[in-house]
Scaffold this motif. Structure first.
Motif, PDB file in Angstrom:
ATOM      1  N   ALA A   4       0.896  -1.128  -0.145  1.00  0.00           N
ATOM      2  CA  ALA A   4       0.261  -0.094  -0.028  1.00  0.00           C
ATOM      3  C   ALA A   4       0.965   1.398   0.003  1.00  0.00           C
ATOM      4  O   ALA A   4       0.565   2.351  -0.532  1.00  0.00           O
ATOM      5  CB  ALA A   4      -1.000   0.064   1.109  1.00  0.00           C
ATOM      6  N   GLU A   5       2.016   1.217   0.720  1.00  0.00           N
ATOM      7  CA  GLU A   5       3.032   2.188   0.609  1.00  0.00           C
ATOM      8  C   GLU A   5       3.935   2.533  -0.511  1.00  0.00           C
ATOM      9  O   GLU A   5       4.341   3.336  -0.669  1.00  0.00           O
ATOM     10  CB  GLU A   5       3.808   2.210   1.965  1.00  0.00           C
ATOM     11  N   ARG A   6       4.010   1.347  -1.366  1.00  0.00           N
ATOM     12  CA  ARG A   6       4.681   1.131  -2.384  1.00  0.00           C
ATOM     13  C   ARG A   6       4.428   2.324  -3.663  1.00  0.00           C
ATOM     14  O   ARG A   6       3.236   2.227  -3.823  1.00  0.00           O
ATOM     15  CB  ARG A   6       5.082  -0.009  -2.736  1.00  0.00           C
ATOM     16  N   PRO A   7       5.147   3.130  -3.996  1.00  0.00           N
ATOM     17  CA  PRO A   7       4.951   4.141  -5.161  1.00  0.00           C
ATOM     18  C   PRO A   7       4.843   3.284  -6.345  1.00  0.00           C
ATOM     19  O   PRO A   7       5.380   2.355  -6.762  1.00  0.00           O
ATOM     20  CB  PRO A   7       5.896   4.851  -5.037  1.00  0.00           C
ATOM     21  N   ALA A  12       7.845   6.460  -8.475  1.00  0.00           N
ATOM     22  CA  ALA A  12       9.047   6.103  -8.068  1.00  0.00           C
ATOM     23  C   ALA A  12      10.265   6.545  -9.001  1.00  0.00           C
ATOM     24  O   ALA A  12      11.010   7.474  -8.537  1.00  0.00           O
ATOM     25  CB  ALA A  12       9.329   4.456  -8.022  1.00  0.00           C
ATOM     26  N   LEU A  13      10.113   6.633 -10.494  1.00  0.00           N
ATOM     27  CA  LEU A  13      10.910   7.091 -11.149  1.00  0.00           C
ATOM     28  C   LEU A  13      10.970   8.817 -11.151  1.00  0.00           C
ATOM     29  O   LEU A  13      12.156   9.273 -11.160  1.00  0.00           O
ATOM     30  CB  LEU A  13      10.303   6.910 -12.697  1.00  0.00           C
ATOM     31  N   THR A  14       9.801   9.502 -10.995  1.00  0.00           N
ATOM     32  CA  THR A  14       9.737  10.823 -10.725  1.00  0.00           C
ATOM     33  C   THR A  14      10.339  11.313  -9.556  1.00  0.00           C
ATOM     34  O   THR A  14      11.438  12.166  -9.343  1.00  0.00           O
ATOM     35  CB  THR A  14       8.319  11.151 -10.909  1.00  0.00           C
ATOM     36  N   LEU A  43      14.050   3.372  -4.082  1.00  0.00           N
ATOM     37  CA  LEU A  43      13.352   3.675  -5.389  1.00  0.00           C
ATOM     38  C   LEU A  43      13.982   2.860  -6.610  1.00  0.00           C
ATOM     39  O   LEU A  43      13.068   2.345  -7.466  1.00  0.00           O
ATOM     40  CB  LEU A  43      13.268   5.241  -5.578  1.00  0.00           C
ATOM     41  N   SER A  44      15.352   2.854  -6.840  1.00  0.00           N
ATOM     42  CA  SER A  44      15.759   2.072  -7.772  1.00  0.00           C
ATOM     43  C   SER A  44      15.405   0.821  -7.743  1.00  0.00           C
ATOM     44  O   SER A  44      15.174   0.139  -8.819  1.00  0.00           O
ATOM     45  CB  SER A  44      17.362   2.360  -7.756  1.00  0.00           C
ATOM     46  N   LYS A  45      15.336   0.027  -6.467  1.00  0.00           N
ATOM     47  CA  LYS A  45      14.971  -1.285  -6.251  1.00  0.00           C
ATOM     48  C   LYS A  45      13.373  -1.540  -7.124  1.00  0.00           C
ATOM     49  O   LYS A  45      13.147  -2.404  -7.430  1.00  0.00           O
ATOM     50  CB  LYS A  45      15.469  -1.742  -5.052  1.00  0.00           C
ATOM     51  N   ILE A  46      12.581  -0.614  -6.356  1.00  0.00           N
ATOM     52  CA  ILE A  46      11.208  -0.574  -6.820  1.00  0.00           C
ATOM     53  C   ILE A  46      11.054  -0.583  -8.450  1.00  0.00           C
ATOM     54  O   ILE A  46      10.331  -1.275  -9.026  1.00  0.00           O
ATOM     55  CB  ILE A  46      10.289   0.425  -6.266  1.00  0.00           C
TER      56      ILE A  46
END
Length: 65
Positions: A4-7, A12-14, A43-46
Motif C-alpha cells: 500500500a505504501e509502495r509507489p 518512483a521514477l519521478t 526507489l531504484s529497487k522498486i
C-alpha cells in the motif's frame, strides 16, 4: 515498505529524478546526501523489480502465442 505504501513505477521514477537533481546541488550537506542516496536506492529497487515483473509477463504472453 508494504504494498500500500509502495509507489507506482512512474511515481518512483519521478521521485528518483528529483533526488538526482537534489544530489547535484553543491550546497547539500553530507548527511542529507546520504539520506537521499539511501532513498534513491530503495526507489531504484522498486523500479527494477517492476521492470523485471513486466518483462516476465511479456515473456509469458509471448510463450502463449
Amino acid at each position: 515498505m508494504n504494498e500500500a505504501e509502495r509507489p507506482s513505477f512512474e511515481e518512483a521514477l519521478t521521485q528518483l529524478e528529483a533526488i538526482v537533481e537534489k544530489l547535484d546541488d553543491e550546497e547539500i550537506t553530507l548527511e542529507e546526501s546520504v539520506k537521499l542516496y539511501e532513498e534513491g536506492l530503495k526507489l531504484s529497487k522498486i523500479c527494477s523489480a517492476t521492470l523485471e515483473s513486466a518483462e516476465l509477463k511479456i515473456e509469458e504472453i509471448e510463450k502463449k502465442k
